[in-house]
Design a protein around this motif. Structure first.
Motif, PDB file in Angstrom:
ATOM      1  N   UNK A 406       4.538  12.873  -6.432  1.00 22.94           N
ATOM      2  CA  UNK A 406       5.393  11.791  -5.941  1.00 22.94           C
ATOM      3  C   UNK A 406       5.321  10.601  -6.885  1.00 22.94           C
ATOM      4  N   UNK A 407       6.490  10.066  -7.262  1.00 24.46           N
ATOM      5  CA  UNK A 407       6.556   8.894  -8.137  1.00 24.46           C
ATOM      6  C   UNK A 407       6.904   7.651  -7.328  1.00 24.46           C
ATOM      7  N   UNK A 408       7.857   7.771  -6.426  1.00 21.70           N
ATOM      8  CA  UNK A 408       8.255   6.639  -5.592  1.00 21.70           C
ATOM      9  C   UNK A 408       9.658   6.847  -5.064  1.00 21.70           C
ATOM     10  N   UNK A 409      10.052   5.992  -4.142  1.00 19.82           N
ATOM     11  CA  UNK A 409      11.438   6.034  -3.688  1.00 19.82           C
ATOM     12  C   UNK A 409      12.328   5.423  -4.765  1.00 19.82           C
ATOM     13  N   UNK A 411      14.722   3.462  -4.528  1.00 19.82           N
ATOM     14  CA  UNK A 411      14.978   2.037  -4.310  1.00 19.82           C
ATOM     15  C   UNK A 411      13.730   1.176  -4.517  1.00 19.82           C
ATOM     16  N   UNK A 412      12.548   1.825  -4.623  1.00 19.12           N
ATOM     17  CA  UNK A 412      11.307   1.059  -4.751  1.00 19.12           C
ATOM     18  C   UNK A 412      10.946   0.729  -6.194  1.00 19.12           C
ATOM     19  N   UNK A 413      11.517   1.467  -7.142  1.00 19.17           N
ATOM     20  CA  UNK A 413      11.148   1.273  -8.543  1.00 19.17           C
ATOM     21  C   UNK A 413      11.449  -0.171  -8.961  1.00 19.17           C
ATOM     22  N   UNK A 414      10.449  -0.797  -9.590  1.00 13.76           N
ATOM     23  CA  UNK A 414      10.575  -2.193 -10.017  1.00 13.76           C
ATOM     24  C   UNK A 414      10.931  -2.232 -11.505  1.00 13.76           C
ATOM     25  N   UNK A 415      11.957  -2.972 -11.845  1.00  9.66           N
ATOM     26  CA  UNK A 415      12.340  -3.114 -13.247  1.00  9.66           C
ATOM     27  C   UNK A 415      11.852  -4.458 -13.782  1.00  9.66           C
ATOM     28  N   UNK A 416      10.918  -4.378 -14.728  1.00 14.57           N
ATOM     29  CA  UNK A 416      10.337  -5.570 -15.360  1.00 14.57           C
ATOM     30  C   UNK A 416      10.702  -5.538 -16.838  1.00 14.57           C
ATOM     31  N   UNK A 417      11.521  -6.495 -17.263  1.00 13.42           N
ATOM     32  CA  UNK A 417      12.009  -6.518 -18.648  1.00 13.42           C
ATOM     33  C   UNK A 417      12.627  -5.182 -19.047  1.00 13.42           C
ATOM     34  N   UNK A 418      13.310  -4.561 -18.119  1.00 14.26           N
ATOM     35  CA  UNK A 418      13.969  -3.292 -18.397  1.00 14.26           C
ATOM     36  C   UNK A 418      13.080  -2.074 -18.256  1.00 14.26           C
ATOM     37  N   UNK A 420      10.637   0.485 -16.153  1.00 13.75           N
ATOM     38  CA  UNK A 420      10.540   0.937 -14.770  1.00 13.75           C
ATOM     39  C   UNK A 420       9.073   1.046 -14.357  1.00 13.75           C
ATOM     40  N   UNK A 421       8.738   0.369 -13.269  1.00 13.51           N
ATOM     41  CA  UNK A 421       7.358   0.340 -12.777  1.00 13.51           C
ATOM     42  C   UNK A 421       7.300   1.027 -11.408  1.00 13.51           C
ATOM     43  N   UNK A 422       6.625   2.181 -11.301  1.00 12.27           N
ATOM     44  CA  UNK A 422       6.448   2.818  -9.989  1.00 12.27           C
ATOM     45  C   UNK A 422       5.362   2.080  -9.193  1.00 12.27           C
ATOM     46  N   UNK A 423       5.695   1.515  -8.053  1.00 15.61           N
ATOM     47  CA  UNK A 423       4.718   0.734  -7.292  1.00 15.61           C
ATOM     48  C   UNK A 423       3.448   1.494  -6.944  1.00 15.61           C
ATOM     49  N   UNK A 424       3.594   2.777  -6.672  1.00 17.62           N
ATOM     50  CA  UNK A 424       2.419   3.529  -6.235  1.00 17.62           C
ATOM     51  C   UNK A 424       1.330   3.548  -7.307  1.00 17.62           C
ATOM     52  N   UNK A 425       1.700   3.620  -8.572  1.00 18.34           N
ATOM     53  CA  UNK A 425       0.687   3.653  -9.629  1.00 18.34           C
ATOM     54  C   UNK A 425      -0.114   2.345  -9.664  1.00 18.34           C
ATOM     55  N   UNK A 479       0.938  -4.173 -19.545  1.00 19.80           N
ATOM     56  CA  UNK A 479       1.402  -5.511 -19.177  1.00 19.80           C
ATOM     57  C   UNK A 479       2.549  -5.476 -18.170  1.00 19.80           C
ATOM     58  N   UNK A 480       3.507  -4.560 -18.348  1.00 17.92           N
ATOM     59  CA  UNK A 480       4.671  -4.521 -17.452  1.00 17.92           C
ATOM     60  C   UNK A 480       4.282  -4.202 -16.016  1.00 17.92           C
ATOM     61  N   UNK A 481       3.162  -3.478 -15.844  1.00 19.64           N
ATOM     62  CA  UNK A 481       2.739  -3.074 -14.502  1.00 19.64           C
ATOM     63  C   UNK A 481       1.765  -4.070 -13.871  1.00 19.64           C
ATOM     64  N   UNK A 482       1.384  -5.074 -14.607  1.00 18.19           N
ATOM     65  CA  UNK A 482       0.428  -6.062 -14.090  1.00 18.19           C
ATOM     66  C   UNK A 482       1.033  -6.900 -12.959  1.00 18.19           C
ATOM     67  N   UNK A 483       0.337  -7.013 -11.828  1.00 19.72           N
ATOM     68  CA  UNK A 483       0.811  -7.950 -10.797  1.00 19.72           C
ATOM     69  C   UNK A 483       0.828  -9.377 -11.352  1.00 19.72           C
TER      70      UNK A 483
END
Length: 513
Positions: A406-409, A411-418, A420-425, A479-483
């Motif tokens: 499972x990667x994510x829904x 609609x849940x994928x977050x785009x940071x500076x283009x 794609x960040x899977x929230x679950x990771x 860096x892109x996945x950093x909160x």
């Protein structure tokens, strides 16, 4: 096969065996069958006809279990609704399914009136589990269970609707998932087979019977002739676990929130449930840290990672023997089922490539009640020419051996500076941080980056700081996945069915801006 047949067969085969333990009540299979037969006859006497929807609006209790089988025996359709729903959600479901009868806890009657200010339910039969307080105009459930009327009509066939289960609404307005008797029969049989349930099993369930995962604990237990220990919730875990130990529980279905509570308990030593042979998880994936802790707490129990959704109950499972070889996987399709990843062109994706999971099988829903457009959007044909498949909307990938991850829904994928960040990771990393009990990650709009990663955290250690969380993540995440923002909360946003909701978290954050 019609679902109520499962109960009738077990009652004929083993009438004295314990079927249900709930709230101090113990029901044998003969009792469960007889009580549901009486209630079914009472429903028929009150005008409930074949195909009518009967809403069950109760907390977990033995009467709720009886009502499930009674409605089916009467030829009607079970519409379970989580009692945690608010008035607008209840109003939507009432207007959508238009129940012929509503069975509820008396204390929920006020909410029912609030959800129906126009009085459109004036002709709807209200049956209340009342105790000493019966709402005006309602029939007492206790009396329905005592009446000796006989059910003198055939219920119908396996193609009739058995269930309309409303989705949590985590991606929009709740939709009614239609499951025919043959769909439920297939799902309960497949789940029973891979869990190897037998009459020797004692299954603990703290999951709402209004929730697919919880309802199937009852259905599968009855199919197997097992005993279900039904608890209202896991709000008092020590008490629940003491009951489980006394009853000799062998199966424990859980969700990540329950897992988080278990691993944070200080006074439950390893082996606390000596008879436990399996644990299942079919909601959101468990963080690796929590899985490791559960395996230490219950060293004799096998762990089944599974993937399911309301629209098909269950689609995949990972055999316990594969958990170390395929960490994080939810396994492969159930027998008689196809579950595979497709690309945007509808063609199966290569290993390692993220795409949408689609499912085919005898347990896939008939469609959404009163919503043909939504049905057509998810039940669509694929280019392989082999008929329709359920498009889950969930993003998956497969490894080299075909195991699903499972990667994510979508609609849940977050785009940071283009990117794609899977929230679950991100959540998996956060939940391995000392002092973090639960974490939820979502995308918050930001004018420069597009979105930033916002983390909501429930902590076990009040000394844990935002700076410490950031430092922990900086050593483990790109860096892109950093909160970029960390907020400590006492609880996480949830839907009426109890699911943690990124959509609600994002809405709250947007309103606060």
């Amino acid at each position: 096969m019609r679902v109520e047949t499962l109960l009738r067969e077990q009652a004929a085969r083993m009438p004295q065996a314990t079927a249900l333990v709930a709230g101090g009540m113990r029901l044998r299979y003969g009792d469960l069958d007889a009580l549901s037969e009486r209630f079914a006859a009472s429903l028929a006497e009150q005008g409930v006809a074949r195909g009518d929807r009967v809403m069950l609006f109760m907390d977990n209790c033995w009467e709720m279990a009886v009502a499930v089988f009674a409605v089916l025996k009467a030829g009607a359709v079970v519409c379970p609704l989580n009692p945690g729903v608010k008035a607008p959600g209840l109003a939507h479901v009432l207007g959508d399914c238009r129940p012929g009868a509503i069975v509820l806890d008396a204390r929920h009657h006020t909410l029912l009136q609030e959800a129906d200010p126009g009085g459109t339910l004036a002709g709807t039969r209200i049956i209340a589990r009342a105790g000493e307080s019966l709402p005006e105009g309602a029939v007492a459930l206790e009396e329905c269970l005592e009446e000796s009327h006989r059910l003198d009509r055939e219920a119908g066939d396996e193609n009739d609707l058995a269930l309309i289960i409303y989705t949590s609404g985590s991606t929009g307005r709740a939709k009614g998932v239609m499951m025919a008797h043959r769909n439920v029969d297939a799902a309960s049989r497949l789940i029973r087979d891979y869990l190897e349930n037998t009459p020797d099993d004692v299954v603990l369930s703290v999951l709402p019977l209004s929730f697919t995962y919880g309802l199937y604990q009852l259905l599968v237990a009855v199919r197997a002739g097992a005993c279900l220990v039904l608890e209202k919730s896991f709000a008092f875990p020590q008490t629940v676990l003491e009951t489980a130990r006394a009853e000799g529980v062998t199966g424990f279905p859980l969700v990540p929130t329950i897992a988080a509570m278990l691993v944070s308990m200080k006074d439950s030593p390893a082996g606390f449930l000596p008879d436990l042979r399996y644990i299942t998880n079919a909601a959101a994936a468990l963080p690796p840290a929590h899985l490791a802790s559960l395996r230490a707490l219950f060293p004799k129990a096998e762990f089944y990672a599974m993937y399911g959704l309301t629209e098909c109950a269950r689609a995949t499972f990972l055999p316990p023997g594969e958990i170390d070889r395929h960490p994080g996987s939810v396994g492969k399709a159930l027998p008689e089922t196809e579950a595979f990843v497709i690309g945007e062109d509808g063609v199966p994706a290569a290993a390692g490539v993220t795409g949408e999971l689609v499912v085919r099988g005898p347990h896939v829903m008939r469609g959404y009640w009163n919503d043909p457009a939504a049905t057509d959007a998810v039940l669509r044909a694929l280019p392989d020419g082999r008929g329709i498949a359920l498009h889950t909307g969930d993003l998956f990938s497969t490894d080299a051996e075909g195991y699903l991850h499972f990667v994510g829904r979508r609609d849940d994928i977050i785009k940071v500076r283009g990117e794609k960040v899977p929230p679950r990771q991100v959540e998996d990393v956060l939940q391995s941080c000392p002092g973090v009990r639960e974490a939820l990650v979502f995308g918050e709009p930001e004018p420069v980056l597009g979105h930033i990663v916002h983390a909501l955290i429930i902590r076990d250690d009040d000394a844990l700081t935002e700076r410490a969380v950031m430092q922990f993540c900086a050593r483990r995440l790109p860096d892109a996945m950093m909160p970029k923002k960390v907020t400590f909360r006492s609880e996480l946003p949830r839907t009426a069915s109890g699911k943690i909701s990124r959509r609600l978290a994002a809405m709250e954050a947007t309103q606060a801006l």
